[in-house]
Design an enzyme around this catalytic site. Structure first.
Site, PDB file in Angstrom:
ATOM      1  N   ASP A  61       0.844  -1.193   0.000  1.00  0.00           N
ATOM      2  CA  ASP A  61       0.000   0.000   0.000  1.00  0.00           C
ATOM      3  C   ASP A  61       0.878   1.242   0.000  1.00  0.00           C
ATOM      4  O   ASP A  61       2.045   1.190   0.387  1.00  0.00           O
ATOM      5  CB  ASP A  61      -0.875   0.023   1.261  1.00  0.00           C
ATOM      6  CG  ASP A  61      -2.018  -0.963   1.136  1.00  0.00           C
ATOM      7  OD1 ASP A  61      -2.205  -1.501   0.040  1.00  0.00           O
ATOM      8  OD2 ASP A  61      -2.691  -1.200   2.145  1.00  0.00           O
TER       9      ASP A  61
ATOM     10  N   THR B 186      -2.236  -2.351  14.720  1.00  0.00           N
ATOM     11  CA  THR B 186      -3.126  -1.423  14.019  1.00  0.00           C
ATOM     12  C   THR B 186      -2.888   0.015  14.488  1.00  0.00           C
ATOM     13  O   THR B 186      -2.373   0.249  15.599  1.00  0.00           O
ATOM     14  CB  THR B 186      -4.596  -1.838  14.201  1.00  0.00           C
ATOM     15  OG1 THR B 186      -5.391  -1.043  13.334  1.00  0.00           O
ATOM     16  CG2 THR B 186      -5.067  -1.656  15.645  1.00  0.00           C
TER      17      THR B 186
ATOM     18  N   LYS C 143      -4.042   2.785  -3.060  1.00  0.00           N
ATOM     19  CA  LYS C 143      -5.106   3.625  -3.625  1.00  0.00           C
ATOM     20  C   LYS C 143      -4.928   5.016  -3.078  1.00  0.00           C
ATOM     21  O   LYS C 143      -4.841   5.221  -1.878  1.00  0.00           O
ATOM     22  CB  LYS C 143      -6.460   3.092  -3.206  1.00  0.00           C
ATOM     23  CG  LYS C 143      -6.726   1.716  -3.757  1.00  0.00           C
ATOM     24  CD  LYS C 143      -8.097   1.261  -3.368  1.00  0.00           C
ATOM     25  CE  LYS C 143      -8.325  -0.172  -3.723  1.00  0.00           C
ATOM     26  NZ  LYS C 143      -8.348  -0.472  -5.111  1.00  0.00           N
TER      27      LYS C 143
ATOM     28  N   GLY D 291      -0.543  -1.431   5.632  1.00  0.00           N
ATOM     29  CA  GLY D 291      -0.278  -0.672   6.848  1.00  0.00           C
ATOM     30  C   GLY D 291      -1.081  -1.227   8.014  1.00  0.00           C
ATOM     31  O   GLY D 291      -2.160  -1.784   7.824  1.00  0.00           O
ATOM     32  N   GLY D 292      -0.532  -1.086   9.207  1.00  0.00           N
ATOM     33  CA  GLY D 292      -1.254  -1.516  10.403  1.00  0.00           C
ATOM     34  C   GLY D 292      -1.521  -3.001  10.397  1.00  0.00           C
ATOM     35  O   GLY D 292      -0.615  -3.802  10.144  1.00  0.00           O
TER      36      GLY D 292
HETATM   37  N1  SAH Z   1      -4.947  -1.484   8.200  1.00  0.00           N
HETATM   38  C1  SAH Z   1      -4.611  -0.208   8.790  1.00  0.00           C
HETATM   39  C2  SAH Z   1      -5.590   0.855   8.478  1.00  0.00           C
HETATM   40  C3  SAH Z   1      -5.735   1.195   7.055  1.00  0.00           C
HETATM   41  S1  SAH Z   1      -6.759   2.563   6.786  1.00  0.00           S
HETATM   42  C4  SAH Z   1      -4.412  -0.386  10.269  1.00  0.00           C
HETATM   43  O1  SAH Z   1      -4.738  -1.407  10.817  1.00  0.00           O
HETATM   44  O2  SAH Z   1      -3.903   0.551  10.892  1.00  0.00           O
HETATM   45  C5  SAH Z   1      -5.633   3.887   6.799  1.00  0.00           C
HETATM   46  C6  SAH Z   1      -5.894   4.755   7.966  1.00  0.00           C
HETATM   47  O3  SAH Z   1      -5.240   4.250   9.106  1.00  0.00           O
HETATM   48  C7  SAH Z   1      -5.354   6.154   7.833  1.00  0.00           C
HETATM   49  O4  SAH Z   1      -6.197   7.004   7.100  1.00  0.00           O
HETATM   50  C8  SAH Z   1      -5.268   6.581   9.271  1.00  0.00           C
HETATM   51  O5  SAH Z   1      -6.546   6.938   9.750  1.00  0.00           O
HETATM   52  C9  SAH Z   1      -4.866   5.294   9.931  1.00  0.00           C
HETATM   53  N2  SAH Z   1      -3.418   5.226  10.182  1.00  0.00           N
HETATM   54  C10 SAH Z   1      -2.547   4.404   9.596  1.00  0.00           C
HETATM   55  N3  SAH Z   1      -1.301   4.589  10.095  1.00  0.00           N
HETATM   56  C11 SAH Z   1      -1.396   5.560  11.005  1.00  0.00           C
HETATM   57  C12 SAH Z   1      -0.466   6.194  11.859  1.00  0.00           C
HETATM   58  N4  SAH Z   1       0.812   5.863  11.867  1.00  0.00           N
HETATM   59  N5  SAH Z   1      -0.925   7.168  12.690  1.00  0.00           N
HETATM   60  C13 SAH Z   1      -2.236   7.511  12.688  1.00  0.00           C
HETATM   61  N6  SAH Z   1      -3.146   6.936  11.896  1.00  0.00           N
HETATM   62  C14 SAH Z   1      -2.744   5.979  11.065  1.00  0.00           C
END
Ligand code: SAH
Length: 450
Positions: free
Chosen positions: A237, A320, A259, A290-291
Site C-alpha cells: 500500500d 493497528t 489507492k 499498513g497496520g
Molecule cells: N490497516 C490499517 C488501516 C488502514 S486505513 C491499520 O490497521 O492501521 C488507513 C488509515 O489508518 C489512515 O487514514 C489513518 O486513519 C490510519 N493510520 C494508519 N497509520 C497511522 C499512523 N501511523 N498514525 C495515525 N493513523 C494511522
C-alpha cells in the site's frame, strides 16, 4: 540467393500434398499432420506408418504415381521421392499453379526450406543457414536443445496461462506490459525451476498478507520481518514506509498498489490479478498493508479471490493504527473506569454511510476510533453531534503519524473539533472520555508541527 523470409505458418485446414512414401516422406507427413494440415500422400508404396495413418483416417493415401491434377486446390506440396525428374515436374507444375513447393534436398526446386527446429511445447526455435550448411544448422539445434531444455515448454505454458488471465482482468495496458515483461524474465524462469520438485511438479507458492504496522519498523512482528526478508514479490500500500520496504531483498519486485485519492490508481480486480499472477511464478508473495491487514484494508476481497484461485495464503497480523495512536497519546482505549466498549469506524465511506454507522452506536461508555477522518473535521464533528448524539464536551484526540518520528497529537473536544489544525496524514481520531487522559503536552506538540 535472395534473403529468406522467416515465418511460422498456420497449416490447420490447409491441403498439403506429399509425393513419395518412404522414410523421408513419412517425416514430412508427420510434421504437416502435427500442425493440423490436411495431408494427402501420393505413392505406389508407403511405409507402415503412412499406411497406418491412412487406415486410421488421419491422412488420405492414393496408391499410384503422381498426376499433375493432384495439385489442384493444394496449398503446398512436398516432393519426397528418389526421382529428380519427377521432382522437376512437380516443381514446374507447382510454380505454374502458384503452389508452394519443397523438393527434398534440392534447394533449386524449393520455395521454402525446413529449418532445424528445437521444440519445447509451444516454444519453437528454428535455425536456417539458407542452405549453406545444413550441418551447422543441426549443430546449432543441438546446442540450443541443451540450452533450452523441456522445462521451457512447461514454463511457457504457465506464462501463457497467466497472460490470458491478465488479459481478462481489465488491467491497464501499462501494468499488464510490466507484468508480462517480468513474467518472461530470466529471474522468473529461475524461480519456476526452483519450484519444480524432483517429480517435475510445480511446488506451491504462498501469498502472505502482512501487517506492516503503523510506521515504526521496530513494530513489525518477527514473523512479518522474516517473511519480508525472503519475499520474491511485495505488493504494498502507499502508506508503507520506505524504511520497511527496504527490508525486502534487493532482488524482490516491489509494487505500489496503493489507492490514492484523486490519482489514477489500480483497481481491486487488478490487484487480484497481480496476486494470482505473481503467485504462479514467485514463491513468496507478500501483500503488505499498513497496520493490521484485516482492519480497514481490502484483504477480505483479496482472500476470496485467492481462495477461488486455489492459492495458498496466510495472514500475519500487525499493530493497528489505533494501538499505535493510543500508545502515542498514552491513553487506554478501554479504561474500565470510563469505557467498556471500543469501536473502530471508517469515516471514508460513501455519502451518508458514516452518519448511518454513527446512528447505531451505543450512547455511553464507548471509545470511538475513527480511521481515515480526512481533513474535513467539521463534517466529522457534525456527524458525531447529530448522528451519534454526543455531547459538546466529549473529549477528542487527533493523532497523526503515530509511532514515527513525526508523530503529533491534538487534544480538543467536540465543540472545537471543527477548528482543529489539519494534521498530516495518516491520522486518526479518538473520541470519548478516554481521550481526556492524553498526555498533557499533547496540544503543544502540534503547535510546533502545524
Ligand atoms: N490497516 C490499517 C488501516 C488502514 S486505513 C491499520 O490497521 O492501521 C488507513 C488509515 O489508518 C489512515 O487514514 C489513518 O486513519 C490510519 N493510520 C494508519 N497509520 C497511522 C499512523 N501511523 N498514525 C495515525 N493513523 C494511522
Amino acid at each position: 540467393m535472395d534473403e529468406l523470409f522467416p515465418l511460422f505458418l498456420k497449416l490447420a485446414g490447409r491441403r498439403c500434398l506429399v509425393v513419395g512414401g518412404g522414410a523421408v516422406a513419412e517425416t514430412k507427413m508427420e510434421g504437416l499432420l502435427r500442425c493440423g494440415g490436411e495431408v494427402r500422400v501420393i505413392a505406389p508404396e508407403v511405409t507402415s506408418a503412412i499406411r497406418d495413418a491412412a487406415s486410421s483416417g488421419q491422412i488420405a493415401w492414393e496408391q499410384r504415381s503422381f498426376l499433375p491434377s493432384d495439385l489442384s486446390d493444394v496449398f503446398l506440396v512436398v516432393a519426397a521421392t528418389n526421382s529428380t525428374e519427377l521432382h522437376e515436374e512437380i516443381f514446374r507444375q507447382a510454380q505454374q499453379q502458384r503452389i508452394l513447393c519443397n523438393a527434398v534436398d534440392e534447394p533449386d526446386r524449393c520455395d521454402f526450406y525446413y529449418p532445424a527446429v528445437v521444440r519445447r511445447g509451444a516454444l519453437q526455435l528454428a535455425v536456417s543457414t539458407s542452405g549453406h550448411s545444413p550441418f551447422l544448422a543441426q549443430r546449432l539445434r543441438r546446442e540450443l536443445e541443451e540450452q533450452f531444455g523441456p522445462e521451457y515448454g512447461f514454463w511457457l505454458e504457465e506464462i501463457g496461462r497467466q497472460r490470458r488471465e491478465l488479459f481478462t482482468s481489465g488491467m491497464s495496458p501499462e501494468s499488464r506490459r510490466a507484468i508480462l515483461k517480468e513474467l518472461s524474465s530470466k529471474r522468473a524462469f529461475a524461480e519456476f525451476q526452483a519450484r519444480q520438485n524432483s517429480a517435475g511438479e510445480v511446488s506451491r507458492s504462498k501469498v502472505y498478507f502482512v501487517g506492516a504496522g503503523p510506521g515504526d519498523p521496530d513494530l513489525l512482528t518477527r514473523k512479518a520481518w522474516n517473511v519480508l526478508r525472503s519475499a520474491d514479490v511485495v505488493l504494498h500500500d502507499a502508506l508503507v514506509s520506505r524504511e520497511i520496504l527496504s527490508l525486502a531483498p534487493a532482488s524482490a519486485i516491489l509494487r505500489d498498489v496503493g489507492k490514492r485519492c484523486g490519482a489514477k490508481s489500480i483497481t481491486q480486480e487488478e490487484i487480484h490479478a497481480l496476486l494470482i499472477g505473481y503467485a504462479s511464478t514467485a514463491k513468496i508473495v507478500v501483500r503488505l498493508q499498513g497496520g493490521d491487514p484485516l482492519i480497514f484494508g481490502r484483504a477480505g476481497e483479496e482472500i476470496s479471490a485467492l481462495r477461488d484461485a486455489g492459492i495458498d495464503f496466510e495472514v500475519i497480523p500487525g499493530v493497528t493504527a489505533a494501538s499505535a495512536a493510543a500508545a502515542c497519546a498514552e491513553i487506554t482505549l478501554t479504561d474500565r473506569r470510563v469505557a467498556s466498549q471500543l469501536i473502530f469506524l471508517s469515516a471514508h465511506r460513501r455519502e451518508g454511510e458514516f452518519e448511518r454507522d454513527l446512528k447505531s452506536l451505543p450512547q455511553a461508555g464507548a471509545t470511538l476510533v475513527i480511521y481515515m477522518p480526512g481533513h474535513d473535521y467539521e463534517r466529522v464533528a457534525r456527524a458525531l453531534r447529530e448522528a451519534a448524539g454526543l455531547a459538546e464536551e466529549t473529549p477528542c484526540l487527533i493523532v497523526s503519524q503515530a509511532s514515527t518520528p513525526q508523530e503529533s497529537i491534538w487534544r480538543t473536544d467536540l465543540s472545537s473539533l471543527a477548528s482543529a489544525p489539519a494534521l498530516p496524514a495518516p491520522a486518526l481520531l479518538i473520541v470519548g472520555a478516554v481521550a481526556a487522559a492524553a498526555k498533557a503536552e499533547a496540544a503543544m506538540a502540534v503547535v510546533g508541527a502545524a
